[in-house]
Design a protein around this motif. Structure first.
Motif, PDB file in Angstrom:
ATOM      1  N   ARG A 150       0.840  -1.203   0.000  1.00  0.00           N
ATOM      2  CA  ARG A 150       0.000   0.000   0.000  1.00  0.00           C
ATOM      3  C   ARG A 150       0.878   1.258   0.000  1.00  0.00           C
ATOM      4  O   ARG A 150       0.535   2.267  -0.624  1.00  0.00           O
ATOM      5  CB  ARG A 150      -0.913  -0.012   1.211  1.00  0.00           C
ATOM      6  CG  ARG A 150      -1.994  -1.087   1.141  1.00  0.00           C
ATOM      7  CD  ARG A 150      -3.043  -0.890   2.226  1.00  0.00           C
ATOM      8  NE  ARG A 150      -4.093  -1.889   2.133  1.00  0.00           N
ATOM      9  CZ  ARG A 150      -4.106  -3.029   2.813  1.00  0.00           C
ATOM     10  NH1 ARG A 150      -3.116  -3.293   3.652  1.00  0.00           N
ATOM     11  NH2 ARG A 150      -5.089  -3.889   2.676  1.00  0.00           N
ATOM     12  N   LEU A 151       1.995   1.201   0.709  1.00  0.00           N
ATOM     13  CA  LEU A 151       2.918   2.334   0.691  1.00  0.00           C
ATOM     14  C   LEU A 151       3.448   2.590  -0.716  1.00  0.00           C
ATOM     15  O   LEU A 151       3.605   3.745  -1.131  1.00  0.00           O
ATOM     16  CB  LEU A 151       4.088   2.084   1.639  1.00  0.00           C
ATOM     17  CG  LEU A 151       3.838   2.312   3.130  1.00  0.00           C
ATOM     18  CD1 LEU A 151       5.089   1.999   3.929  1.00  0.00           C
ATOM     19  CD2 LEU A 151       3.387   3.751   3.395  1.00  0.00           C
ATOM     20  N   LEU A 152       3.733   1.528  -1.466  1.00  0.00           N
ATOM     21  CA  LEU A 152       4.253   1.691  -2.822  1.00  0.00           C
ATOM     22  C   LEU A 152       3.252   2.400  -3.720  1.00  0.00           C
ATOM     23  O   LEU A 152       3.627   3.063  -4.694  1.00  0.00           O
ATOM     24  CB  LEU A 152       4.607   0.317  -3.425  1.00  0.00           C
ATOM     25  CG  LEU A 152       5.905  -0.316  -2.939  1.00  0.00           C
ATOM     26  CD1 LEU A 152       6.048  -1.720  -3.515  1.00  0.00           C
ATOM     27  CD2 LEU A 152       7.105   0.541  -3.347  1.00  0.00           C
ATOM     28  N   ASN A 153       1.970   2.257  -3.429  1.00  0.00           N
ATOM     29  CA  ASN A 153       0.944   2.875  -4.250  1.00  0.00           C
ATOM     30  C   ASN A 153       0.615   4.297  -3.807  1.00  0.00           C
ATOM     31  O   ASN A 153      -0.288   4.922  -4.363  1.00  0.00           O
ATOM     32  CB  ASN A 153      -0.324   2.021  -4.229  1.00  0.00           C
ATOM     33  CG  ASN A 153      -0.216   0.806  -5.123  1.00  0.00           C
ATOM     34  OD1 ASN A 153      -0.577   0.860  -6.302  1.00  0.00           O
ATOM     35  ND2 ASN A 153       0.287  -0.293  -4.576  1.00  0.00           N
ATOM     36  N   VAL A 189      -2.571 -13.030  -3.465  1.00  0.00           N
ATOM     37  CA  VAL A 189      -3.639 -12.634  -4.386  1.00  0.00           C
ATOM     38  C   VAL A 189      -4.011 -11.175  -4.160  1.00  0.00           C
ATOM     39  O   VAL A 189      -4.255 -10.414  -5.117  1.00  0.00           O
ATOM     40  CB  VAL A 189      -4.860 -13.563  -4.215  1.00  0.00           C
ATOM     41  CG1 VAL A 189      -6.043 -13.048  -5.043  1.00  0.00           C
ATOM     42  CG2 VAL A 189      -4.504 -14.989  -4.602  1.00  0.00           C
ATOM     43  N   HIS A 190      -4.063 -10.731  -2.873  1.00  0.00           N
ATOM     44  CA  HIS A 190      -4.366  -9.326  -2.582  1.00  0.00           C
ATOM     45  C   HIS A 190      -3.264  -8.397  -3.080  1.00  0.00           C
ATOM     46  O   HIS A 190      -3.516  -7.218  -3.370  1.00  0.00           O
ATOM     47  CB  HIS A 190      -4.556  -9.123  -1.075  1.00  0.00           C
ATOM     48  CG  HIS A 190      -5.832  -9.712  -0.554  1.00  0.00           C
ATOM     49  ND1 HIS A 190      -7.054  -9.551  -1.181  1.00  0.00           N
ATOM     50  CD2 HIS A 190      -6.099 -10.470   0.558  1.00  0.00           C
ATOM     51  CE1 HIS A 190      -7.993 -10.168  -0.506  1.00  0.00           C
ATOM     52  NE2 HIS A 190      -7.445 -10.746   0.563  1.00  0.00           N
ATOM     53  N   LEU A 196       0.479  -4.516  -9.644  1.00  0.00           N
ATOM     54  CA  LEU A 196       0.212  -4.186 -11.045  1.00  0.00           C
ATOM     55  C   LEU A 196       0.138  -2.677 -11.224  1.00  0.00           C
ATOM     56  O   LEU A 196       0.634  -2.136 -12.228  1.00  0.00           O
ATOM     57  CB  LEU A 196      -1.087  -4.856 -11.489  1.00  0.00           C
ATOM     58  CG  LEU A 196      -1.474  -4.636 -12.957  1.00  0.00           C
ATOM     59  CD1 LEU A 196      -0.388  -5.165 -13.886  1.00  0.00           C
ATOM     60  CD2 LEU A 196      -2.824  -5.289 -13.262  1.00  0.00           C
ATOM     61  N   ASN A 197      -0.440  -1.995 -10.260  1.00  0.00           N
ATOM     62  CA  ASN A 197      -0.499  -0.537 -10.329  1.00  0.00           C
ATOM     63  C   ASN A 197       0.899   0.069 -10.254  1.00  0.00           C
ATOM     64  O   ASN A 197       1.201   1.064 -10.913  1.00  0.00           O
ATOM     65  CB  ASN A 197      -1.382  -0.007  -9.189  1.00  0.00           C
ATOM     66  CG  ASN A 197      -1.572   1.496  -9.273  1.00  0.00           C
ATOM     67  OD1 ASN A 197      -2.050   2.013 -10.283  1.00  0.00           O
ATOM     68  ND2 ASN A 197      -1.180   2.193  -8.220  1.00  0.00           N
ATOM     69  N   VAL A 198       1.767  -0.554  -9.471  1.00  0.00           N
ATOM     70  CA  VAL A 198       3.148  -0.073  -9.394  1.00  0.00           C
ATOM     71  C   VAL A 198       3.839  -0.257 -10.733  1.00  0.00           C
ATOM     72  O   VAL A 198       4.572   0.613 -11.207  1.00  0.00           O
ATOM     73  CB  VAL A 198       3.904  -0.823  -8.275  1.00  0.00           C
ATOM     74  CG1 VAL A 198       5.386  -0.450  -8.280  1.00  0.00           C
ATOM     75  CG2 VAL A 198       3.289  -0.502  -6.919  1.00  0.00           C
ATOM     76  N   TRP A 224      -0.739 -15.065 -13.715  1.00  0.00           N
ATOM     77  CA  TRP A 224      -1.156 -13.688 -13.461  1.00  0.00           C
ATOM     78  C   TRP A 224      -1.569 -13.075 -14.794  1.00  0.00           C
ATOM     79  O   TRP A 224      -0.798 -12.411 -15.480  1.00  0.00           O
ATOM     80  CB  TRP A 224      -0.007 -12.904 -12.843  1.00  0.00           C
ATOM     81  CG  TRP A 224      -0.408 -11.590 -12.257  1.00  0.00           C
ATOM     82  CD1 TRP A 224      -1.592 -10.947 -12.389  1.00  0.00           C
ATOM     83  CD2 TRP A 224       0.425 -10.763 -11.451  1.00  0.00           C
ATOM     84  NE1 TRP A 224      -1.582  -9.762 -11.729  1.00  0.00           N
ATOM     85  CE2 TRP A 224      -0.353  -9.615 -11.123  1.00  0.00           C
ATOM     86  CE3 TRP A 224       1.719 -10.858 -10.963  1.00  0.00           C
ATOM     87  CZ2 TRP A 224       0.162  -8.595 -10.337  1.00  0.00           C
ATOM     88  CZ3 TRP A 224       2.221  -9.843 -10.174  1.00  0.00           C
ATOM     89  CH2 TRP A 224       1.439  -8.712  -9.861  1.00  0.00           C
ATOM     90  N   ASN A 225      -2.808 -13.313 -15.173  1.00  0.00           N
ATOM     91  CA  ASN A 225      -3.280 -12.907 -16.492  1.00  0.00           C
ATOM     92  C   ASN A 225      -3.305 -11.392 -16.656  1.00  0.00           C
ATOM     93  O   ASN A 225      -3.044 -10.877 -17.750  1.00  0.00           O
ATOM     94  CB  ASN A 225      -4.681 -13.478 -16.747  1.00  0.00           C
ATOM     95  CG  ASN A 225      -4.658 -14.989 -16.863  1.00  0.00           C
ATOM     96  OD1 ASN A 225      -3.759 -15.545 -17.476  1.00  0.00           O
ATOM     97  ND2 ASN A 225      -5.639 -15.652 -16.272  1.00  0.00           N
ATOM     98  N   GLU A 226      -3.647 -10.669 -15.589  1.00  0.00           N
ATOM     99  CA  GLU A 226      -3.708  -9.215 -15.706  1.00  0.00           C
ATOM    100  C   GLU A 226      -2.338  -8.630 -16.059  1.00  0.00           C
ATOM    101  O   GLU A 226      -2.224  -7.726 -16.883  1.00  0.00           O
ATOM    102  CB  GLU A 226      -4.210  -8.604 -14.393  1.00  0.00           C
ATOM    103  CG  GLU A 226      -5.646  -8.972 -14.030  1.00  0.00           C
ATOM    104  CD  GLU A 226      -5.725 -10.305 -13.316  1.00  0.00           C
ATOM    105  OE1 GLU A 226      -6.832 -10.745 -12.996  1.00  0.00           O
ATOM    106  OE2 GLU A 226      -4.648 -10.899 -13.081  1.00  0.00           O
TER     107      GLU A 226
END
Length: 1024
Positions: A150-153, A189-190, A196-198, A224-226
């Motif tokens: 969460r910090l990375l985001n 998974v979470h 991915l956003n990073v 990890w399809n996304e």
């Protein structure tokens, strides 16, 4: 926020304070450090990480600008986390649970900042700033991973973002990298959408290698399809914006490292299209780095690319144009970076081994300048060779490659590979312009590489193109003083004579004198001399022995000298002498030169004898030209190896004498078989020498002399009467040796030779010799049964006897029977007086209740068939048993025994007076069985013998069978095609029956006449 693995928010807190320690333990553990720590945790944690309190972290010291330090992670070792006391654990657990329950972004950030400052300042690993984080990483990895993600985001300074990513990598991939169960899969998974956003905002995350390893941890649990959808078809390696703090080269290098990891992940999840796209982009980046001169970035990445090429070659083949373009660009660069060129050549080699055709097609597209540059670079790589002492050891198989570096091997590979596909003008210009410069260098490595390059060019464009230049270059190089350069010159000659389509006589005249000088010189190392001997052999093989006559005076003494040296030398020398023996004039010259050597050196004599054995293979050879010269040497060899003298003296002095004796015996046997009449005058001198060896203690000498004996006697076959004494003396010695021999295998060999000698000279045997032979045969045939033999040897001994040893008694009896058969054939009635003594022993062999093999029984029945055919009166006492035995033998599985049994039934039917009570129906059933089995199993000889015997039963025992039924059946089996004697008898019988109008044959109203005529027509067709 509560831990992902806990049921409630406060479940991880202890229900009650821990029990106080024992009094002794408390006294031991109470010290100043403990008091200070308790005060720190009770006071500072509340203030430092209290709600709403946030202290701006100190400015992080910038890292070094060097590439190695950019890639280095912050100093956070797993060993920093050491064992804590129970009180410390309780205090840390309260602080950690309170931290995660707070769900306060500022407190999370403070933890990361304090830890980063402590790491950069290299404080004590057990400082208060590290203790809490280590406790959380080990005890609460799931909560800590979610917090860091969460910090990375969030919006963080670049330095803090880097350390946050490092801490996440440390938690997932280092501390809990081995124990996969400590991280809950649900937590991973979470993490997927957060990471991915990073990645989607990767311009602010330079350390993509750590990020790729974190992604790999998630890839381990599921595809990890996304992430895959995002990466493809988008280019994963972006064009980075330059900044003062993080140069674009750093971003690209780290992202390339991450891409290497991603290639393996994509292969695992079978996302093959993504790999193709990713490889092409990675290679283009390497090209860009190389053009910009960023060699320190390219070198380690080229190693990674070579490793990928080794394991994922198929993907590289799909991007062959991009890969080879980059690699050849690196290989053709005019700089001194040998390491980078070697990595590029390694990738080219991997691709070439997998698909040579496509690699050749790409090589054809290269410009002449590029090919020339590549050749020059390859030659420079071959300078990397060391002159080590181990290279001079010719007894070690791998010593030839000692001192050769990997750079040398790769340079040599690409040199020969490019030369094969380069235009002739490029190679010729390089060979004429550059190679003389290499060969005149003072550095031996340069001269050595120049000669190897000359070999590659000569093999590619053909020696004829560089013929005059090649001869001049190699003649000069053959005088080089350095051994390895001299070896390379000889190697170049091998390539020259191997690839040339022209006559090699010019090469022989040019190079043979220099090569002979090399093997003659005492100052040249053995490895070089051995290589020169190999070239001499190849030159003689290509040119022929006749072309070497002018060099024999110099060549032969050196070859004879090589025979005295090690095994590899005398192998080459012996093979060369063998090649010279294909021409008789040349061989006589060799023999004349070597004659003086043969008297003093046994090894030379052995190989000259081997060369002389080639005479028997020469066509249109007149024996008178050489027998008078060679036979005295062979006879002298046997005379000098008399078994009694040899046992006392020669064997102790020289162990090669037995080898000479064997070769001499073998040569005498070959000469006698090849030149029979011309050899006859020498037989009287040779036979006594061979018979002396019958009592030799050397089994090889004994069996060789025994095998040579039939050929010696065969040479005198045309003069049997004049050589009667020779025949009787020789065979008598063989029979006496057979009587004294205790080795069964040797007795078998002697019986075989005795059988051949009987067939050659049996008609001139004296009566006492015939009696001796009969006694020996009786001794062989009267052996006990195999069951008794094995009982006498004991159970332990018989268990050690292999299959071949168990067959030796059987083979010995068969050879004895064969001798008796040959005696009957050769001596006829003269042997019958001795046959009466032998027949009881033969009868015991085919008895119905013995345990002898079918092969033994078959030969025994053959003996009775021979005697019954011409001398039936001799078998009066055996007639009843014999008839039963042959009918019973028809049901054996042995084809030989079946065939002899069928002939025996035919003979029993023919001799009416010998066997009056002939059981016709039983004989007919036995023959039907043989005919049926012979037709089914393809045993044509058994089939023909049974049909012929059936015809004899129909002719001589018609009253004992149902003629009108059996004779037409016999007619259906005709004609016979394989056994000439049986077919001749059966077809003649058919003609006789037609002449006398045999009613059983013709049938009612001559219904079988047309069939009989058709059979005779077919017989005529077969005969013509």
């Amino acid at each position: 926020m509560a831990s992902a693995t806990s049921g409630s928010k406060r479940s991880s807190r202890p229900a009650s304070p821990p029990p106080p320690p024992r009094r002794r333990e408390k006294r031991e553990r109470v010290n100043v450090r403990k008091v200070e720590k308790e005060r720190f945790f009770n006071k500072k944690y509340q203030r430092r990480y209290g709600k709403g309190i946030h202290i701006v972290p100190a400015k992080i010291r910038p890292e070094s600008s060097k590439e190695a330090k950019r890639r280095r992670r912050i100093i956070i070792s797993v060993q920093d986390y050491q064992e804590l006391t129970r009180a410390e654990i309780n205090e840390l657990q309260f602080a950690a649970v309170d931290l995660f329950d707070s769900n306060n972004h500022s407190r999370y950030l403070s933890l990361v900042c304090d830890f980063a400052n402590a790491s950069v300042s290299q404080e004590n690993p057990q400082s208060q700033f590290k203790a809490l984080w280590h406790f959380c990483a080990h005890r609460f990895p799931n909560d800590l991973s979610l917090m860091l993600a969460r910090l990375l985001n969030s919006s963080l300074p670049s330095g803090i973002r880097i350390h946050t990513l490092d801490l996440l990598h440390l938690t997932l991939n280092q501390i809990h990298g081995q124990d996969r169960s400590s991280i809950d899969e649900r937590v991973l998974v979470h993490l997927k959408p957060l990471l991915l956003n990073v990645i989607q905002h990767r311009e602010t995350i330079p350390n993509m290698l750590n990020l790729s390893e974190i992604a790999a941890r998630i890839f381990e649990i599921e595809r990890w399809n996304e992430l895959l959808d995002y990466l493809y078809p988008r280019p994963f390696i972006p064009t980075w914006k330059r900044s003062k703090k993080w140069p674009s080269g750093c971003y690209r290098a780290l992202t390339f490292d991450a891409s290497v990891k991603l290639v393996r992940l994509l292969h695992r999840w079978k996302f093959y299209d993504g790999i193709d796209h990713l490889l092409a982009t990675m290679i283009r980046f390497l090209q860009a780095f190389h053009k910009d001169g960023q060699i320190d970035i390219v070198e380690p990445r080229m190693m990674d690319l070579a490793e990928l090429a080794r394991y994922y070659t198929d993907y590289f083949l799909k991007r062959l144009d991009v890969v080879l373009d980059c690699m050849f660009q690196v290989a053709a660069t005019a700089d001194d970076n040998a390491f980078l060129k070697c990595q590029a050549i390694q990738i080219i080699k991997i691709i070439d081994e997998k698909d040579m055709v496509q690699a050749s097609q790409f090589l054809h597209k290269l410009s002449n300048e590029a090919k020339r540059s590549i050749i020059e670079n390859c030659v420079r790589l071959m300078f990397c060779i060391a002159d080590v002492p181990a290279w001079y050891d010719i007894d070690t198989p791998s010593s030839e490659y000692t001192g050769i570096s990997g750079s040398y091997q790769l340079g040599k590979f690409l040199l020969f590979r490019v030369s094969l596909d380069a235009q002739e003008d490029v190679l010729v210009s390089f060979g004429i312009e550059m190679i003389p410069q290499y060969l005149t260098s003072a550095d031996w490595q340069t001269r050595h590489a120049g000669l190897i390059a000359f070999s590659a060019i000569g093999g590619a464009c053909g020696p004829e193109v560089l013929c005059d230049h090649a001869e001049r270059v190699l003649e000069i190089s053959l005088t080089d003083r350095h051994p390895r350069v001299l070896w390379a010159a000889i190697e170049a000659i091998i390539c020259l004579i191997t690839d040339s389509d022209q006559e090699h006589v010019q090469y022989l005249n040019k190079f043979l004198p220099g090569l002979v000088t090399i093997i003659r010189s005492s100052s040249i190392y053995p490895r070089v001399q051995l290589h020169a001997a190999i070239v001499i052999r190849r030159l003689i093989t290509n040119c022929g022995a006749e072309e070497v006559k002018s060099f024999l005076e110099d060549l032969v003494p050196e070859l004879l000298n090589l025979l005295k040296r090690g095994e590899k030398f005398w192998e080459e020398a012996a093979e060369t002498l063998k090649l010279l023996a294909v021409s008789f004039p040349v061989l006589l010259t060799v023999y004349r030169i070597a004659k003086n050597w043969m008297d003093t050196d046994n090894r030379v004599k052995i190989h000259i004898l081997k060369a002389l054995s080639q005479l028997c293979k020469l066509p249109q050879l007149v024996a008178d030209q050489f027998l008078n010269k060679i036979m005295p040497v062979l006879i002298q060899t046997l005379e000098n190896t008399n078994p009694y003298i040899m046992t006392l003296t020669i064997d102790k002095q020289n162990s090669t004498c037995p080898k000479q004796r064997l070769l001499a015996c073998d040569l005498l046997s070959k000469f006698a078989a090849r030149f029979q009449e011309q050899f006859a005058p020498w037989a009287a001198r040779v036979s006594p020498l061979l018979t002396c060896l019958f009592s030799s203690t050397d089994p090889d000498a004994k069996i060789t002399s025994v095998r040579a004996l039939p050929s010696i006697l065969l040479s005198c076959e045309h003069r049997k009467q004049s050589q009667r004494l020779l025949f009787n003396f020789t065979v008598r010695a063989l029979v006496e040796a057979l009587h004294e021999e205790i080795d069964r295998a040797m007795r078998i060999g002697m019986l075989k030779s005795l059988n051949a000698c009987i067939a050659i000279s049996g008609t001139v045997f004296h009566e006492d010799l015939i009696k001796k032979i009969a006694d020996r045969i009786y001794q062989v045939l009267s052996q006990k049964s195999f069951a008794n033999v094995e009982t006498e040897t004991g159970e332990e001994a018989s268990s050690r006897i292999d299959a071949s040893d168990k067959r030796e008694p059987e083979e010995e009896i068969i050879q004895g029977e064969n001798c008796m058969v040959t005696m009957i054939y050769t001596l006829k009635s003269a042997f019958l007086t001795h046959a009466d003594k032998l027949l009881p022993a033969v009868e015991a062999l085919w008895g119905r209740d013995n345990d002898y093999p079918d092969r033994v029984k078959a030969v025994a029945i053959t003996i009775f068939n021979l005697i019954l055919k011409d001398y039936p009166d001799r078998l009066q006492r055996y007639r009843d048993t014999y008839a039963l035995v042959v009918m019973d033998a028809c049901y054996s599985e042995s084809p030989q025994l079946q065939r002899e049994a069928a002939r025996g039934i035919g003979l029993c039917a023919t001799h009416r007076g010998l066997i009056p009570n002939f059981d016709g129906p039983v004989a007919i059933d036995s023959l039907y069985h043989l005919i049926e089995r012979g037709a089914e199993s393809g045993r044509a000889l058994t089939y023909d013998a049974a049909v012929s015997a059936l015809g004899k039963v129909c002719e001589f025992r018609r009253e004992a069978i149902n003629g009108p039924r059996v004779v037409p059946i016999w007619l259906n089996f005709l004609p016979l095609r394989i056994d000439f004697e049986e077919a001749k008898y059966a077809h003649r019988q058919l003609c006789q029956m037609l002449e006398r109008a045999d009613q059983d044959l013709l049938g009612l109203n001559n219904e079988n006449l047309n069939q009989a005529v058709q059979i005779l027509k077919e017989v005529v067709t077969i005969s013509s």
